[in-house]
Design a protein around this motif. Structure first.
Motif, PDB file in Angstrom:
ATOM      1  N   LEU A 123       0.756  -1.163  -0.012  1.00 14.25           N
ATOM      2  CA  LEU A 123       0.081  -0.114   0.135  1.00 14.25           C
ATOM      3  C   LEU A 123       0.846   1.316   0.089  1.00 14.25           C
ATOM      4  CD1 LEU A 123      -2.519  -1.078   2.779  1.00 14.25           C
ATOM      5  CD2 LEU A 123      -3.005  -1.000   0.329  1.00 14.25           C
ATOM      6  N   THR A 124       0.438   2.252  -0.504  1.00 16.04           N
ATOM      7  CA  THR A 124       1.121   3.458  -0.566  1.00 16.04           C
ATOM      8  C   THR A 124       0.780   4.343   0.502  1.00 16.04           C
ATOM      9  OG1 THR A 124      -0.639   4.736  -1.485  1.00 16.04           O
ATOM     10  CG2 THR A 124       0.705   3.806  -3.099  1.00 16.04           C
ATOM     11  N   ASN A 125       1.733   5.309   0.896  1.00 18.68           N
ATOM     12  CA  ASN A 125       1.547   5.961   2.308  1.00 18.68           C
ATOM     13  C   ASN A 125       0.143   6.645   2.341  1.00 18.68           C
ATOM     14  OD1 ASN A 125       3.935   5.403   3.623  1.00 18.68           O
ATOM     15  ND2 ASN A 125       4.937   7.253   2.426  1.00 18.68           N
ATOM     16  N   ASP A 126      -0.205   7.213   0.924  1.00 22.60           N
ATOM     17  CA  ASP A 126      -1.633   7.923   1.345  1.00 22.60           C
ATOM     18  C   ASP A 126      -2.667   6.735   1.287  1.00 22.60           C
ATOM     19  OD1 ASP A 126      -3.277  10.191   0.230  1.00 22.60           O
ATOM     20  OD2 ASP A 126      -4.231   8.670  -1.220  1.00 22.60           O
ATOM     21  N   GLU A 127      -2.767   5.718   1.068  1.00 24.47           N
ATOM     22  CA  GLU A 127      -3.676   4.689   1.212  1.00 24.47           C
ATOM     23  C   GLU A 127      -3.701   4.149   2.569  1.00 24.47           C
ATOM     24  OE1 GLU A 127      -3.388   2.839  -3.391  1.00 24.47           O
ATOM     25  OE2 GLU A 127      -2.154   1.985  -1.716  1.00 24.47           O
ATOM     26  N   LEU A 128      -2.279   4.374   3.119  1.00 23.73           N
ATOM     27  CA  LEU A 128      -2.266   3.864   4.532  1.00 23.73           C
ATOM     28  C   LEU A 128      -2.698   4.933   5.517  1.00 23.73           C
ATOM     29  CD1 LEU A 128       1.303   1.989   4.487  1.00 23.73           C
ATOM     30  CD2 LEU A 128      -1.090   0.876   5.211  1.00 23.73           C
ATOM     31  N   HIS A 129      -2.782   5.976   4.957  1.00 22.29           N
ATOM     32  CA  HIS A 129      -3.319   7.238   5.711  1.00 22.29           C
ATOM     33  C   HIS A 129      -4.769   7.259   5.908  1.00 22.29           C
ATOM     34  CE1 HIS A 129       0.634   9.584   5.337  1.00 22.29           C
ATOM     35  NE2 HIS A 129       0.799   8.685   6.303  1.00 22.29           N
ATOM     36  N   ARG A 130      -5.580   6.790   5.074  1.00 21.12           N
ATOM     37  CA  ARG A 130      -6.886   6.461   4.878  1.00 21.12           C
ATOM     38  C   ARG A 130      -7.308   5.246   5.738  1.00 21.12           C
ATOM     39  NH1 ARG A 130      -6.419   9.925   1.004  1.00 21.12           N
ATOM     40  NH2 ARG A 130      -8.145  10.771   0.065  1.00 21.12           N
ATOM     41  N   CYS A 131      -6.362   4.731   6.498  1.00 15.78           N
ATOM     42  CA  CYS A 131      -6.916   3.565   7.546  1.00 15.78           C
ATOM     43  C   CYS A 131      -6.704   4.076   9.017  1.00 15.78           C
ATOM     44  CB  CYS A 131      -5.825   2.574   7.155  1.00 15.78           C
ATOM     45  SG  CYS A 131      -5.834   1.851   5.498  1.00 15.78           S
ATOM     46  N   HIS A 132      -7.656   3.595   9.602  1.00 16.24           N
ATOM     47  CA  HIS A 132      -7.666   3.825  11.196  1.00 16.24           C
ATOM     48  C   HIS A 132      -6.651   3.011  11.990  1.00 16.24           C
ATOM     49  CE1 HIS A 132     -12.124   4.491  10.149  1.00 16.24           C
ATOM     50  NE2 HIS A 132     -12.206   5.004  10.829  1.00 16.24           N
ATOM     51  N   ALA A 133      -6.192   2.019  11.284  1.00 16.29           N
ATOM     52  CA  ALA A 133      -4.829   1.385  11.959  1.00 16.29           C
ATOM     53  C   ALA A 133      -4.448   0.244  10.752  1.00 16.29           C
ATOM     54  CB  ALA A 133      -5.536   0.379  13.184  1.00 16.29           C
ATOM     55  N   HIS A 134      -3.185  -0.034  11.081  1.00 12.90           N
ATOM     56  CA  HIS A 134      -2.438  -1.069  10.362  1.00 12.90           C
ATOM     57  C   HIS A 134      -2.434  -2.390  10.849  1.00 12.90           C
ATOM     58  CE1 HIS A 134      -0.249   2.746   8.514  1.00 12.90           C
ATOM     59  NE2 HIS A 134      -1.416   2.831   8.261  1.00 12.90           N
ATOM     60  N   VAL A 135      -2.239  -3.484  10.184  1.00 15.79           N
ATOM     61  CA  VAL A 135      -2.116  -4.782  10.664  1.00 15.79           C
ATOM     62  C   VAL A 135      -0.889  -5.397  10.186  1.00 15.79           C
ATOM     63  CG1 VAL A 135      -3.379  -5.707   8.815  1.00 15.79           C
ATOM     64  CG2 VAL A 135      -3.232  -7.146  11.048  1.00 15.79           C
ATOM     65  N   HIS A 136       0.069  -5.877  10.971  1.00 20.56           N
ATOM     66  CA  HIS A 136       1.304  -6.358  10.549  1.00 20.56           C
ATOM     67  C   HIS A 136       1.465  -7.775  10.818  1.00 20.56           C
ATOM     68  CE1 HIS A 136       5.599  -6.597   9.813  1.00 20.56           C
ATOM     69  NE2 HIS A 136       5.697  -6.838  10.798  1.00 20.56           N
ATOM     70  N   ILE A 137       1.678  -8.699   9.992  1.00 19.06           N
ATOM     71  CA  ILE A 137       2.053 -10.137  10.348  1.00 19.06           C
ATOM     72  C   ILE A 137       3.396 -10.285  10.474  1.00 19.06           C
ATOM     73  CG2 ILE A 137       1.919 -12.289   9.399  1.00 19.06           C
ATOM     74  CD1 ILE A 137      -0.452 -11.558   7.384  1.00 19.06           C
ATOM     75  N   PRO A 138       3.972 -10.643  11.977  1.00 15.60           N
ATOM     76  CA  PRO A 138       5.166 -10.670  12.481  1.00 15.60           C
ATOM     77  C   PRO A 138       5.690 -11.946  11.891  1.00 15.60           C
ATOM     78  CG  PRO A 138       3.557 -11.638  14.156  1.00 15.60           C
ATOM     79  CD  PRO A 138       2.778 -11.150  13.111  1.00 15.60           C
ATOM     80  N   THR A 139       6.173 -11.849  10.500  1.00 16.83           N
ATOM     81  CA  THR A 139       6.844 -12.833  10.075  1.00 16.83           C
ATOM     82  C   THR A 139       8.460 -12.888  10.170  1.00 16.83           C
ATOM     83  OG1 THR A 139       7.320 -11.389   8.067  1.00 16.83           O
ATOM     84  CG2 THR A 139       5.378 -12.703   7.879  1.00 16.83           C
ATOM     85  N   ASN A 140       8.971 -13.937   9.758  1.00 13.64           N
ATOM     86  CA  ASN A 140      10.387 -14.132  10.035  1.00 13.64           C
ATOM     87  C   ASN A 140      11.195 -12.996   9.235  1.00 13.64           C
ATOM     88  OD1 ASN A 140      13.306 -15.017  10.047  1.00 13.64           O
ATOM     89  ND2 ASN A 140      13.010 -16.633   8.646  1.00 13.64           N
ATOM     90  N   ALA A 141      11.960 -12.118  10.173  1.00 13.16           N
ATOM     91  CA  ALA A 141      12.620 -11.005   9.556  1.00 13.16           C
ATOM     92  C   ALA A 141      13.661 -11.344   8.503  1.00 13.16           C
ATOM     93  CB  ALA A 141      13.507 -10.232  10.499  1.00 13.16           C
TER      94      ALA A 141
END
Length: 261
Positions: A123-141
């Motif tokens: 997602l672009t920053n502009d798209e992420l700024h239209r979200c109330h929150a972000h979800v991140h899947i904690p995968t293997n770094a």
């Protein structure tokens, strides 16, 4: 609860991935699929094959050109983010998101959008700024890249777990019934309501000289974060819009006054 979840895919470039997402959704009991400016065919041999019997979701998918259109009626918008951003946003794990869903879905008319970005760039920053929150899947770094369908599967699985726990618990509480019976004004503002407010806010701040679009300094992004975190109800947003309208009128009146001698 699951029927109130909408999976939104932005700019998907491979038909097979759309089919894989449909299969992942159907596995977990989700059925509302929306596509924003897809770069591939939705109904295609590859998508139907990958859907493995969930192709009815492909035929029922809604296609729009912008994220705003796809989530206009949503009361909570959560964007999948694989990396941290310069401006921190409320971040949830898939499990934390699942735990929030029962409360989010109490309100009549509530709808939650789970937004996933492009396979190559997210997602672009502009798209992420239209979200109330972000979800991140904690995968293997050391190997964090997830296939689009796999990412949807993980998030949808946690949503289903939350739904199963809700089903196993006793019937709805008084608090649930009270929230569901709130009048329209007392319900949480939709994405479309908020976007109209943000447009009005930026216009007013520019008019009174507080905001310079040429030197934004992330002002509107920070204000978005503030209001999205606050989760205003419709009546509260109407009050804020009223304040902006009064400010606009005062600014216009002062501009029309003749200069003092």
């Amino acid at each position: 609860m699951l029927e109130r979840l909408r999976t939104v895919l932005i700019g998907t470039s491979h038909s097979g991935n759309i089919g894989g997402v449909a299969r992942a959704m159907h596995n977990m009991g989700l059925s509302d699929l929306a596509l924003v400016a897809p770069r591939s065919e939705v109904i295609h041999q590859d998508s139907i094959s990958r859907a493995s019997g969930a192709d009815h979701l492909l035929h029922g998918a809604r296609v729009s050109q912008t994220l705003d259109e796809a989530v206009a009626d949503c009361t909570l918008v959560v964007g999948a983010s694989a990396r941290s951003r310069t401006l921190p946003w409320p971040m949830l794990s898939p499990r934390e998101l699942g735990r929030r869903l029962p409360d989010e879905c109490r309100q009549e008319g509530a709808r939650i959008a789970l937004v996933f970005g492009r396979e190559d760039s997210g997602l672009t920053n502009d798209e992420l700024h239209r979200c109330h929150a972000h979800v991140h899947i904690p995968t293997n770094a050391d190997f964090s890249s997830l296939n689009l369908a796999a990412a949807v599967q993980v998030v949808a699985y946690e949503c289903r777990l939350a739904w199963l726990e809700q089903q196993a618990s006793s019937g709805g509480s008084d608090a649930d019934e009270a929230e569901a019976s709130l009048g329209a004004d007392e319900q949480r503002a939709s994405h479309a309501d908020l976007e109209r407010y943000f447009a009005h806010l930026e216009q007013t701040l520019t008019t009174i000289g507080f905001h310079d679009p040429q030197k934004p300094r992330q002002l509107m992004a920070r204000l978005r974060r503030l209001y999205l975190r606050a989760r205003p109800r419709r009546i509260e947003l109407n009050i804020l819009r009223g304040i902006l309208s009064a400010t606009d009128k005062t600014a216009a009146d002062r501009a029309d006054r003749p200069p003092r001698p």
